[in-house]
Design a protein around this motif. Structure first.
Motif, short mmCIF file in Angstrom:
data_model
loop_
_atom_site.label_atom_id
_atom_site.label_comp_id
_atom_site.label_asym_id
_atom_site.label_seq_id
_atom_site.Cartn_x
_atom_site.Cartn_y
_atom_site.Cartn_z
N LEU B 88 0.81 -1.22 0.00
CA LEU B 88 0.00 0.00 0.00
C LEU B 88 0.84 1.27 0.00
CD1 LEU B 88 -2.97 -0.72 2.44
CD2 LEU B 88 -3.09 -0.30 -0.01
N HIS B 89 2.00 1.21 0.67
CA HIS B 89 2.83 2.43 0.79
C HIS B 89 4.07 2.37 -0.09
CE1 HIS B 89 0.35 3.84 4.04
NE2 HIS B 89 0.35 2.62 4.51
N VAL B 90 4.01 1.50 -1.09
CA VAL B 90 5.15 1.33 -1.98
C VAL B 90 4.74 1.78 -3.37
CG1 VAL B 90 6.61 -0.42 -3.04
CG2 VAL B 90 6.08 -0.58 -0.62
N PRO B 91 5.57 2.60 -4.05
CA PRO B 91 5.18 3.05 -5.39
C PRO B 91 5.26 1.92 -6.41
CG PRO B 91 7.39 3.81 -4.88
CD PRO B 91 6.88 3.12 -3.65
N TYR B 92 4.59 2.12 -7.52
CA TYR B 92 4.62 1.12 -8.59
C TYR B 92 6.02 1.04 -9.20
CZ TYR B 92 4.14 -0.81 -13.24
OH TYR B 92 4.34 -1.56 -14.36
N THR B 93 6.48 -0.18 -9.42
CA THR B 93 7.76 -0.39 -10.13
C THR B 93 7.53 -1.49 -11.18
OG1 THR B 93 8.44 -2.11 -8.58
CG2 THR B 93 9.19 0.14 -8.10
N LYS B 103 -2.08 -12.81 -10.12
CA LYS B 103 -2.39 -13.48 -8.85
C LYS B 103 -3.33 -12.64 -7.97
CE LYS B 103 -0.95 -16.89 -7.59
NZ LYS B 103 0.23 -17.35 -6.91
N LEU B 104 -3.07 -11.33 -7.94
CA LEU B 104 -3.92 -10.45 -7.13
C LEU B 104 -5.34 -10.38 -7.70
CD1 LEU B 104 -1.45 -7.51 -6.31
CD2 LEU B 104 -2.23 -9.32 -4.78
N THR B 105 -5.44 -10.39 -9.02
CA THR B 105 -6.78 -10.36 -9.64
C THR B 105 -7.52 -11.66 -9.33
OG1 THR B 105 -5.74 -9.10 -11.41
CG2 THR B 105 -7.99 -9.78 -11.78
N ASP B 106 -6.81 -12.77 -9.41
CA ASP B 106 -7.43 -14.07 -9.07
C ASP B 106 -7.90 -14.08 -7.61
OD1 ASP B 106 -7.00 -15.01 -11.59
OD2 ASP B 106 -5.14 -16.07 -11.11
N LEU B 139 -6.66 -4.45 -1.45
CA LEU B 139 -6.39 -5.19 -2.69
C LEU B 139 -6.80 -4.36 -3.90
CD1 LEU B 139 -5.66 -7.69 -4.33
CD2 LEU B 139 -7.81 -8.72 -3.67
N LEU B 140 -7.97 -3.71 -3.80
CA LEU B 140 -8.42 -2.86 -4.91
C LEU B 140 -7.48 -1.69 -5.14
CD1 LEU B 140 -12.28 -2.81 -4.25
CD2 LEU B 140 -11.10 -3.92 -6.15
N LEU B 141 -6.98 -1.10 -4.04
CA LEU B 141 -6.06 0.03 -4.17
C LEU B 141 -4.77 -0.37 -4.88
CD1 LEU B 141 -6.40 1.78 -0.69
CD2 LEU B 141 -6.82 2.82 -2.91
N ARG B 144 -5.53 -1.02 -8.52
CA ARG B 144 -5.79 0.25 -9.20
C ARG B 144 -4.47 0.93 -9.55
NH1 ARG B 144 -5.61 5.27 -8.46
NH2 ARG B 144 -7.04 6.70 -9.49
N ARG B 145 -3.52 0.88 -8.61
CA ARG B 145 -2.21 1.51 -8.84
C ARG B 145 -1.50 0.84 -10.01
NH1 ARG B 145 1.34 1.94 -3.72
NH2 ARG B 145 -0.37 3.27 -3.07
N ALA B 146 -1.58 -0.48 -10.03
CA ALA B 146 -0.93 -1.22 -11.14
C ALA B 146 -1.59 -0.85 -12.47
CB ALA B 146 -1.04 -2.72 -10.89
#
Lengths: 124, 174
Positions: B88-93, B103-106, B139-141, B144-146
């Motif tokens: 949650l507190h890590v930027p997208y890389t 996996k997260l979507t599943d 999980l949604l957050l 959404r970031r991805a």
């Protein structure tokens, strides 16, 4: 808390694992969970560097490592100064990475052990 | 206070318990370090600074998500839930690759029927009891970031979550 820190071998700067030190670590973790004020005593006893040092050690048991991480988790709740000290002075980033690497590697072997155990139980 | 359970499990700690504790500690550190926002330091800057320092841990978290087997019941439990909280507190890389997002979507697909259900009579108290907000919202957050940063990841999420074209066509016939 001072007595517990001494019994856990955290006062000397480097943790030495023994049966009694593991039990003392359990007591410290329980105290920090149940009485928030004990966090002050824990830090005053200068146990933070030795506790953080456990994360870097590969020669201690999983229980000691588990308890060290749990203690650090409790002492960082609502304590920005402790977090700053861990991040800036004690290099917790490297310690945490080391724990994550070794435990993820162990985790990948764990289900295999479990499957074999279930197989043995089934055969019996 | 008497109702609180002991903090220590009996016997030797399996790796999963140590990983869960490490993820909880990581979350605490990230929460504090990225909230020191002032005129000179934006939240985005602090998140990037934190991510640089904890690069190796983040790499392990992403590997953990990629490799963890999903359970059809109680999908969003430890250590997967703690790993999601940690992100949650890590930027997208670019480390948030197809494997992680897939996996997260599943996990979302499995968790929604379990936590939210499809009963129209269901009231908000029942949802609160199941802690749907606490588990699905993070999980949604993260998803959404991805999706916001990578078109190909957005396509993967869309393909898994949105109704298939054929299904839409059948529905439109009615």
């Amino acid at each position: 808390m001072k007595t517990l820190v001494m019994a856990a071998n955290l006062s000397s700067g480097q943790y030495k694992e023994s049966l009694s030190s593991v039990e003392a670590l359990k007591c410290i973790a329980n105290s920090l969970l149940l009485v928030s004020a004990t966090k002050d005593y824990f830090e005053e006893s200068n146990a933070l560097p030795a506790c953080n040092g456990i994360l870097f050690r590969s020669d201690v048991s999983g229980m000691s490592r588990f308890l060290a991480v749990r203690i650090l988790f409790f002492v960082t709740i609502d304590r920005p100064s402790t977090v700053a000290s861990l991040v800036d002075n004690l290099d917790i980033a490297s310690g945490l990475a080391q724990v994550s690497y070794s435990e993820c590697a162990r985790e990948s072997r764990y289900p295999i052990k479990l499957t074999r155990t279930i197989l043995i139980v089934y055969r019996l | 206070m008497q109702n609180k359970q002991s903090t220590t499990p009996p016997g030797v700690s399996p790796p999963q318990m140590i990983i869960t504790e490490a993820l909880k500690l990581f979350f605490n550190l990230a929460l504090v370090e990225t909230s020191k926002v002032d005129e000179e330091n934006s939240e985005e800057f602090l998140q990037k600074k934190f991510a640089n320092k904890f690069e190796q841990s983040i790499f392990c978290i992403l590997n953990l998500i990629r490799d963890i087997p999903l359970s059809p019941t109680n999908t969003l439990s430890s250590p997967l839930l703690n790993a999601i909280h940690a992100l949650l507190h890590v930027p997208y890389t670019p480390g948030w690759d197809k494997g992680v997002v897939s996996k997260l979507t599943d996990a979302l697909i499995l968790a929604v029927p379990d936590l939210v259900g499809d009963d129209p009579e269901e009231d908000i108290d029942q949802l609160r009891e199941r802690k749907a907000d606490d588990t699905i919202a993070p999980l949604l957050l993260v998803l959404r970031r991805a999706a916001a940063h990578d078109q190909s990841l957005r396509n993967i999420i869309a393909k898994k979550l949105l109704p298939q074209e054929r299904f839409v066509y059948c529905v439109s016939l009615f």
